[in-house]
Design a protein around this motif. Sequence first.
Motif, PDB file in Angstrom:
ATOM      1  N   VAL A   1      94.485  47.678  88.668  1.00 34.65           N
ATOM      2  CA  VAL A   1      93.983  46.639  87.769  1.00 34.65           C
ATOM      3  C   VAL A   1      93.744  47.278  86.416  1.00 34.65           C
ATOM      4  CG1 VAL A   1      92.079  45.060  87.279  1.00 34.65           C
ATOM      5  CG2 VAL A   1      92.910  45.308  89.623  1.00 34.65           C
ATOM      6  N   ASP A   2      94.122  46.576  85.348  1.00 36.67           N
ATOM      7  CA  ASP A   2      93.804  47.112  84.032  1.00 36.67           C
ATOM      8  C   ASP A   2      93.209  46.019  83.161  1.00 36.67           C
ATOM      9  OD1 ASP A   2      95.693  46.083  81.797  1.00 36.67           O
ATOM     10  OD2 ASP A   2      97.065  46.541  83.428  1.00 36.67           O
ATOM     11  N   VAL A   3      92.386  46.446  82.218  1.00 43.10           N
ATOM     12  CA  VAL A   3      91.768  45.563  81.237  1.00 43.10           C
ATOM     13  C   VAL A   3      92.185  46.060  79.857  1.00 43.10           C
ATOM     14  CG1 VAL A   3      89.618  44.641  80.318  1.00 43.10           C
ATOM     15  CG2 VAL A   3      89.812  45.148  82.767  1.00 43.10           C
ATOM     16  N   THR A   4      92.808  45.174  79.076  1.00 41.15           N
ATOM     17  CA  THR A   4      93.301  45.528  77.750  1.00 41.15           C
ATOM     18  C   THR A   4      92.575  44.702  76.696  1.00 41.15           C
ATOM     19  OG1 THR A   4      95.488  46.059  78.628  1.00 41.15           O
ATOM     20  CG2 THR A   4      95.349  45.637  76.269  1.00 41.15           C
ATOM     21  N   TYR A   5      92.198  45.371  75.598  1.00 40.80           N
ATOM     22  CA  TYR A   5      91.575  44.678  74.475  1.00 40.80           C
ATOM     23  C   TYR A   5      92.424  44.890  73.227  1.00 40.80           C
ATOM     24  CZ  TYR A   5      88.257  43.056  70.995  1.00 40.80           C
ATOM     25  OH  TYR A   5      87.667  42.371  69.963  1.00 40.80           O
ATOM     26  N   PHE A   6      92.788  43.798  72.551  1.00 42.23           N
ATOM     27  CA  PHE A   6      93.598  43.853  71.340  1.00 42.23           C
ATOM     28  C   PHE A   6      92.691  43.911  70.107  1.00 42.23           C
ATOM     29  CE2 PHE A   6      96.680  42.494  74.370  1.00 42.23           C
ATOM     30  CZ  PHE A   6      97.916  42.886  73.874  1.00 42.23           C
ATOM     31  N   PHE A   7      92.766  45.029  69.370  1.00 41.49           N
ATOM     32  CA  PHE A   7      92.035  45.143  68.112  1.00 41.49           C
ATOM     33  C   PHE A   7      92.759  44.363  67.011  1.00 41.49           C
ATOM     34  CE2 PHE A   7      91.209  49.023  70.545  1.00 41.49           C
ATOM     35  CZ  PHE A   7      89.828  48.960  70.645  1.00 41.49           C
ATOM     36  N   THR A   8      94.084  44.395  67.044  1.00 40.64           N
ATOM     37  CA  THR A   8      94.938  43.602  66.168  1.00 40.64           C
ATOM     38  C   THR A   8      96.053  43.041  67.046  1.00 40.64           C
ATOM     39  OG1 THR A   8      96.536  45.350  65.597  1.00 40.64           O
ATOM     40  CG2 THR A   8      94.493  45.264  64.305  1.00 40.64           C
ATOM     41  N   ARG A   9      97.016  42.312  66.447  1.00 38.40           N
ATOM     42  CA  ARG A   9      98.109  41.765  67.261  1.00 38.40           C
ATOM     43  C   ARG A   9      98.991  42.864  67.845  1.00 38.40           C
ATOM     44  NH1 ARG A   9     101.669  37.808  64.248  1.00 38.40           N
ATOM     45  NH2 ARG A   9     103.072  38.192  66.008  1.00 38.40           N
ATOM     46  N   ASN A  10      98.966  44.079  67.252  1.00 40.94           N
ATOM     47  CA  ASN A  10      99.825  45.165  67.708  1.00 40.94           C
ATOM     48  C   ASN A  10      99.087  46.329  68.355  1.00 40.94           C
ATOM     49  OD1 ASN A  10     101.307  44.198  64.808  1.00 40.94           O
ATOM     50  ND2 ASN A  10     102.584  44.231  66.635  1.00 40.94           N
ATOM     51  N   ILE A  11      97.821  46.523  68.025  1.00 41.75           N
ATOM     52  CA  ILE A  11      97.072  47.681  68.506  1.00 41.75           C
ATOM     53  C   ILE A  11      96.084  47.253  69.582  1.00 41.75           C
ATOM     54  CG2 ILE A  11      95.563  49.596  67.884  1.00 41.75           C
ATOM     55  CD1 ILE A  11      98.303  49.785  66.618  1.00 41.75           C
ATOM     56  N   ALA A  12      96.134  47.948  70.721  1.00 45.73           N
ATOM     57  CA  ALA A  12      95.245  47.612  71.834  1.00 45.73           C
ATOM     58  C   ALA A  12      94.835  48.878  72.577  1.00 45.73           C
ATOM     59  CB  ALA A  12      95.938  46.646  72.794  1.00 45.73           C
ATOM     60  N   ALA A  13      93.779  48.756  73.363  1.00 46.14           N
ATOM     61  CA  ALA A  13      93.340  49.829  74.258  1.00 46.14           C
ATOM     62  C   ALA A  13      93.336  49.292  75.680  1.00 46.14           C
ATOM     63  CB  ALA A  13      91.954  50.333  73.878  1.00 46.14           C
ATOM     64  N   GLU A  14      93.806  50.112  76.625  1.00 43.55           N
ATOM     65  CA  GLU A  14      93.900  49.686  78.021  1.00 43.55           C
ATOM     66  C   GLU A  14      93.146  50.650  78.927  1.00 43.55           C
ATOM     67  OE1 GLU A  14      97.706  48.299  79.892  1.00 43.55           O
ATOM     68  OE2 GLU A  14      97.434  50.116  81.070  1.00 43.55           O
ATOM     69  N   LEU A  15      92.291  50.111  79.772  1.00 41.90           N
ATOM     70  CA  LEU A  15      91.602  50.892  80.801  1.00 41.90           C
ATOM     71  C   LEU A  15      92.256  50.569  82.135  1.00 41.90           C
ATOM     72  CD1 LEU A  15      89.281  52.768  81.676  1.00 41.90           C
ATOM     73  CD2 LEU A  15      87.854  50.711  81.917  1.00 41.90           C
ATOM     74  N   VAL A  16      92.811  51.589  82.788  1.00 45.55           N
ATOM     75  CA  VAL A  16      93.540  51.431  84.049  1.00 45.55           C
ATOM     76  C   VAL A  16      92.641  51.871  85.201  1.00 45.55           C
ATOM     77  CG1 VAL A  16      95.618  52.036  85.329  1.00 45.55           C
ATOM     78  CG2 VAL A  16      95.700  51.889  82.836  1.00 45.55           C
ATOM     79  N   LEU A  17      92.482  51.013  86.197  1.00 41.70           N
ATOM     80  CA  LEU A  17      91.564  51.277  87.300  1.00 41.70           C
ATOM     81  C   LEU A  17      92.248  51.063  88.646  1.00 41.70           C
ATOM     82  CD1 LEU A  17      88.551  49.251  85.864  1.00 41.70           C
ATOM     83  CD2 LEU A  17      88.790  51.740  85.843  1.00 41.70           C
ATOM     84  N   THR A  18      91.764  51.762  89.652  1.00 47.49           N
ATOM     85  CA  THR A  18      92.163  51.524  91.033  1.00 47.49           C
ATOM     86  C   THR A  18      90.998  51.934  91.923  1.00 47.49           C
ATOM     87  OG1 THR A  18      93.881  51.914  92.712  1.00 47.49           O
ATOM     88  CG2 THR A  18      93.258  53.795  91.338  1.00 47.49           C
ATOM     89  N   VAL A  19      91.215  51.988  93.216  1.00 45.36           N
ATOM     90  CA  VAL A  19      90.199  52.457  94.155  1.00 45.36           C
ATOM     91  C   VAL A  19      90.586  53.860  94.608  1.00 45.36           C
ATOM     92  CG1 VAL A  19      89.581  50.148  94.916  1.00 45.36           C
ATOM     93  CG2 VAL A  19      91.418  51.378  96.085  1.00 45.36           C
ATOM     94  N   PRO A  20      89.648  54.650  95.151  1.00 44.55           N
ATOM     95  CA  PRO A  20      90.014  55.993  95.617  1.00 44.55           C
ATOM     96  C   PRO A  20      91.177  55.943  96.607  1.00 44.55           C
ATOM     97  CG  PRO A  20      87.633  55.741  95.591  1.00 44.55           C
ATOM     98  CD  PRO A  20      88.207  54.379  95.310  1.00 44.55           C
TER      99      PRO A  20
END
Length: 201
Positions: free
Chosen positions: A62-81
């Motif tokens: 599962v990942d959560v992405t946040y767009f700072f602009t229409r082109n620039i974003a940060a993504e946090l990638v998660l899973t379980v152990p």
Amino acid sequence: MNNNKLLKLALVAACALASGATMAQESEGPWLVRARAVNLDSANKDTTGLGLSVNDKAIPEVDVTYFFTRNIAAELVLTVPQKHDVRASTLGGKIGTLKHLPPSLLLQYHFDAPGFKPYVGAGLNYTRFSSVHLPAGVGIDKNSWGAALQVGVDIPLSKNLYLNVDLKKVYIQADVFAGSAKAGTFKVDPVLFGIGLGYRF
């Protein structure tokens, strides 16, 4: 109609289209959440002389992405152990098990393209090894920091729903110890290929 009027009309139309595209992009909202099925394919390189390896496997992501602009974003990638068998080719096969939890944080650039949205990303992975069961006297460093690289594409299915295809290379390694002496380094360094769905809001 003279050329100047045609040029003005073309500029007005171009501005209107650009404004409409920007408004459509903004109307989606800055958040994008994806769920993927991922195949983890480990590189399995080590310098211990034992021929260490862990098994490949399919994992949820599962990942959560946040767009700072229409082109620039940060993504946090998660899973379980994830539990893996540990094998040593020089010792005849399986020698134990371990679990690892490998969240990654990536900075992305999303390209403007008609009909689909390709992106590239780069960032940092932290992996925590736990539930390590290896032969007596053998241990590993339970913390790993390394780079993470990514390419992928989001393909619109409806207003806010996307089909996602994603490929990552993540650098994960652990020092291996025999007693208190370092015996070498084991590099998992997996390639992760994922397919899933994303929802932007």
